[in-house]
Design a protein around this motif. Structure first.
Motif, PDB file in Angstrom:
ATOM      1  N   VAL A  33       0.859  -1.189   0.000  1.00 61.84           N
ATOM      2  CA  VAL A  33       0.000   0.000   0.000  1.00 61.84           C
ATOM      3  C   VAL A  33       0.892   1.235   0.000  1.00 61.84           C
ATOM      4  O   VAL A  33       1.808   1.343   0.825  1.00 61.84           O
ATOM      5  N   PHE A  34       0.622   2.177  -0.895  1.00 67.32           N
ATOM      6  CA  PHE A  34       1.415   3.393  -1.003  1.00 67.32           C
ATOM      7  C   PHE A  34       0.615   4.622  -0.622  1.00 67.32           C
ATOM      8  O   PHE A  34      -0.521   4.811  -1.090  1.00 67.32           O
ATOM      9  N   ASP A  35       1.205   5.469   0.198  1.00 65.21           N
ATOM     10  CA  ASP A  35       0.759   6.850   0.279  1.00 65.21           C
ATOM     11  C   ASP A  35       1.038   7.494  -1.083  1.00 65.21           C
ATOM     12  O   ASP A  35       1.930   7.058  -1.816  1.00 65.21           O
ATOM     13  N   VAL A  36       0.301   8.528  -1.416  1.00 62.37           N
ATOM     14  CA  VAL A  36       0.443   9.157  -2.726  1.00 62.37           C
ATOM     15  C   VAL A  36       1.082  10.537  -2.618  1.00 62.37           C
ATOM     16  O   VAL A  36       2.149  10.799  -3.200  1.00 62.37           O
ATOM     17  N   LEU A  37       0.446  11.447  -1.878  1.00 57.72           N
ATOM     18  CA  LEU A  37       0.883  12.837  -1.833  1.00 57.72           C
ATOM     19  C   LEU A  37       2.208  12.971  -1.100  1.00 57.72           C
ATOM     20  O   LEU A  37       2.306  12.701   0.095  1.00 57.72           O
ATOM     21  N   GLY A  38       3.233  13.369  -1.818  1.00 57.89           N
ATOM     22  CA  GLY A  38       4.566  13.501  -1.240  1.00 57.89           C
ATOM     23  C   GLY A  38       5.412  12.269  -1.413  1.00 57.89           C
ATOM     24  O   GLY A  38       6.633  12.366  -1.519  1.00 57.89           O
ATOM     25  N   THR A  39       4.781  11.090  -1.439  1.00 62.73           N
ATOM     26  CA  THR A  39       5.529   9.839  -1.564  1.00 62.73           C
ATOM     27  C   THR A  39       5.754   9.465  -3.023  1.00 62.73           C
ATOM     28  O   THR A  39       6.867   9.107  -3.422  1.00 62.73           O
ATOM     29  N   LEU A  40       4.723   9.563  -3.837  1.00 61.14           N
ATOM     30  CA  LEU A  40       4.832   9.232  -5.256  1.00 61.14           C
ATOM     31  C   LEU A  40       4.743  10.455  -6.158  1.00 61.14           C
ATOM     32  O   LEU A  40       5.184  10.405  -7.312  1.00 61.14           O
ATOM     33  N   VAL A  41       4.180  11.539  -5.654  1.00 61.14           N
ATOM     34  CA  VAL A  41       4.124  12.788  -6.414  1.00 61.14           C
ATOM     35  C   VAL A  41       4.662  13.926  -5.554  1.00 61.14           C
ATOM     36  O   VAL A  41       4.590  13.886  -4.327  1.00 61.14           O
ATOM     37  N   ASP A  42       5.197  14.937  -6.233  1.00 62.32           N
ATOM     38  CA  ASP A  42       5.777  16.100  -5.572  1.00 62.32           C
ATOM     39  C   ASP A  42       4.673  17.117  -5.320  1.00 62.32           C
ATOM     40  O   ASP A  42       4.393  17.966  -6.176  1.00 62.32           O
ATOM     41  N   GLU A  43       4.045  17.020  -4.156  1.00 59.57           N
ATOM     42  CA  GLU A  43       2.918  17.903  -3.862  1.00 59.57           C
ATOM     43  C   GLU A  43       3.344  19.372  -3.757  1.00 59.57           C
ATOM     44  O   GLU A  43       2.749  20.231  -4.414  1.00 59.57           O
ATOM     45  N   PRO A  44       4.375  19.718  -2.971  1.00 63.02           N
ATOM     46  CA  PRO A  44       4.764  21.137  -2.919  1.00 63.02           C
ATOM     47  C   PRO A  44       5.177  21.690  -4.282  1.00 63.02           C
ATOM     48  O   PRO A  44       4.841  22.821  -4.626  1.00 63.02           O
ATOM     49  N   GLY A  45       5.905  20.878  -5.055  1.00 63.50           N
ATOM     50  CA  GLY A  45       6.333  21.344  -6.370  1.00 63.50           C
ATOM     51  C   GLY A  45       5.163  21.615  -7.297  1.00 63.50           C
ATOM     52  O   GLY A  45       5.154  22.606  -8.040  1.00 63.50           O
ATOM     53  N   GLY A  46       4.147  20.742  -7.261  1.00 64.11           N
ATOM     54  CA  GLY A  46       2.981  20.942  -8.105  1.00 64.11           C
ATOM     55  C   GLY A  46       2.152  22.144  -7.682  1.00 64.11           C
ATOM     56  O   GLY A  46       1.657  22.902  -8.523  1.00 64.11           O
ATOM     57  N   LEU A  47       1.984  22.330  -6.377  1.00 62.02           N
ATOM     58  CA  LEU A  47       1.250  23.497  -5.895  1.00 62.02           C
ATOM     59  C   LEU A  47       2.005  24.782  -6.210  1.00 62.02           C
ATOM     60  O   LEU A  47       1.392  25.792  -6.597  1.00 62.02           O
ATOM     61  N   ARG A  48       3.317  24.741  -6.068  1.00 59.63           N
ATOM     62  CA  ARG A  48       4.130  25.909  -6.390  1.00 59.63           C
ATOM     63  C   ARG A  48       3.959  26.290  -7.868  1.00 59.63           C
ATOM     64  O   ARG A  48       3.828  27.467  -8.212  1.00 59.63           O
ATOM     65  N   ALA A  49       3.943  25.282  -8.737  1.00 58.58           N
ATOM     66  CA  ALA A  49       3.743  25.548 -10.162  1.00 58.58           C
ATOM     67  C   ALA A  49       2.367  26.155 -10.417  1.00 58.58           C
ATOM     68  O   ALA A  49       2.220  27.051 -11.259  1.00 58.58           O
ATOM     69  N   GLY A  50       1.352  25.675  -9.706  1.00 61.14           N
ATOM     70  CA  GLY A  50       0.017  26.227  -9.860  1.00 61.14           C
ATOM     71  C   GLY A  50      -0.056  27.681  -9.426  1.00 61.14           C
ATOM     72  O   GLY A  50      -0.745  28.497 -10.054  1.00 61.14           O
ATOM     73  N   ILE A  51       0.649  28.025  -8.364  1.00 55.20           N
ATOM     74  CA  ILE A  51       0.677  29.414  -7.889  1.00 55.20           C
ATOM     75  C   ILE A  51       1.406  30.299  -8.890  1.00 55.20           C
ATOM     76  O   ILE A  51       0.947  31.401  -9.210  1.00 55.20           O
TER      77      ILE A  51
END
Length: 230
Positions: free
Chosen positions: A11-29
């Motif tokens: 079982v995998f966590d997703v946010l931060g573990t498999l995807v770059d959550e801060p990086g994606g939010l930063r790009a959205g901003i």
């Protein structure tokens, strides 16, 4: 490197573990506030993340009724927009869905592909059902099944979220491995009897000396080798 044996389901966590959550939010901003310098973008990101963390804590403490991540993200985006002086409704709507467009880490897709040839692989995320669907599609994540904590109207590390994964796995907790880049997440999983593996990410929550996880890995390649032997 640790070798992890006797696992039936991963079982995998997703946010931060498999995807770059801060990086994606930063790009959205940056997309909606292109004139902002890096310091300003970082401050807006901190505002977004801090709001989300506080609201999830309030829900966990029972001081706010359950709201899924799509609702909380819209509220966070509104705060960021007000701070940035953003008034365009279409830009605000685009910003509110930035959490559905997060990039995978370089080793995530290949690691999932390799592992899924040996084990049933589940995603277990705090992201809302529809947000998780779009996030998986955008990042190219491929699961045997992706589970949203919205199904139990709670957020990790609430035990009912991990029990959702255990019920889906259909085997004893000590045959299920929870993988995350967040020690707090793994502590919650371990409290329900799951096995645990920490994978290092630049944005994760590293273990302390008091944590007793089954394995600590620098990335997906090491994790897959520990589980499959090659």
């Amino acid at each position: 490197m640790a070798v992890i044996r006797d696992i039936e389901v991963v079982v995998f966590d997703v946010l931060g573990t498999l995807v770059d959550e801060p990086g994606g939010l930063r790009a959205g901003i940056r997309e909606v506030a292109p004139a902002s310098n890096e310091e300003r973008v970082d401050a807006l990101l901190a505002l977004w993340q801090g709001y989300g963390e506080r609201e999830r804590q309030r829900i966990g403490q029972g001081t706010r009724a359950y709201a899924n991540t799509s609702v909380i993200d819209r509220e966070a985006a509104q705060l960021v927009a007000e701070r940035a002086g953003l008034t365009d409704p279409s830009a605000l709507a685009r910003l509110a869905t930035a959490g559905q467009r997060l990039p995978p880490w370089d080793d995530s897709l290949a690691g999932l592909d390799r592992l899924s040839r040996h084990f049933p692989v589940l995603g277990l995320s705090n992201a809302a059902h529809t947000a998780l669907l779009r996030l998986n599609a955008h990042a190219g994540l491929r699961w045997h099944q992706a589970l949203s904590a919205e199904a139990v109207r709670a957020y990790k590390p609430a035990p009912e979220v991990y029990r959702l994964a255990l019920d889906t796995a259909g085997c004893a907790p000590d045959r299920v491995l929870m993988v995350a880049a967040h020690a707090w997440d793994l502590r919650g999983a371990r409290a329900t009897g799951m096995r645990t593996a920490y994978v290092h990410r630049p944005v994760g929550d590293p273990p302390t000396d008091r944590d007793d996880f089954d394995g600590h890995f620098d990335g997906m390649d090491q994790l897959v080798t520990a589980l499959t032997g090659g």
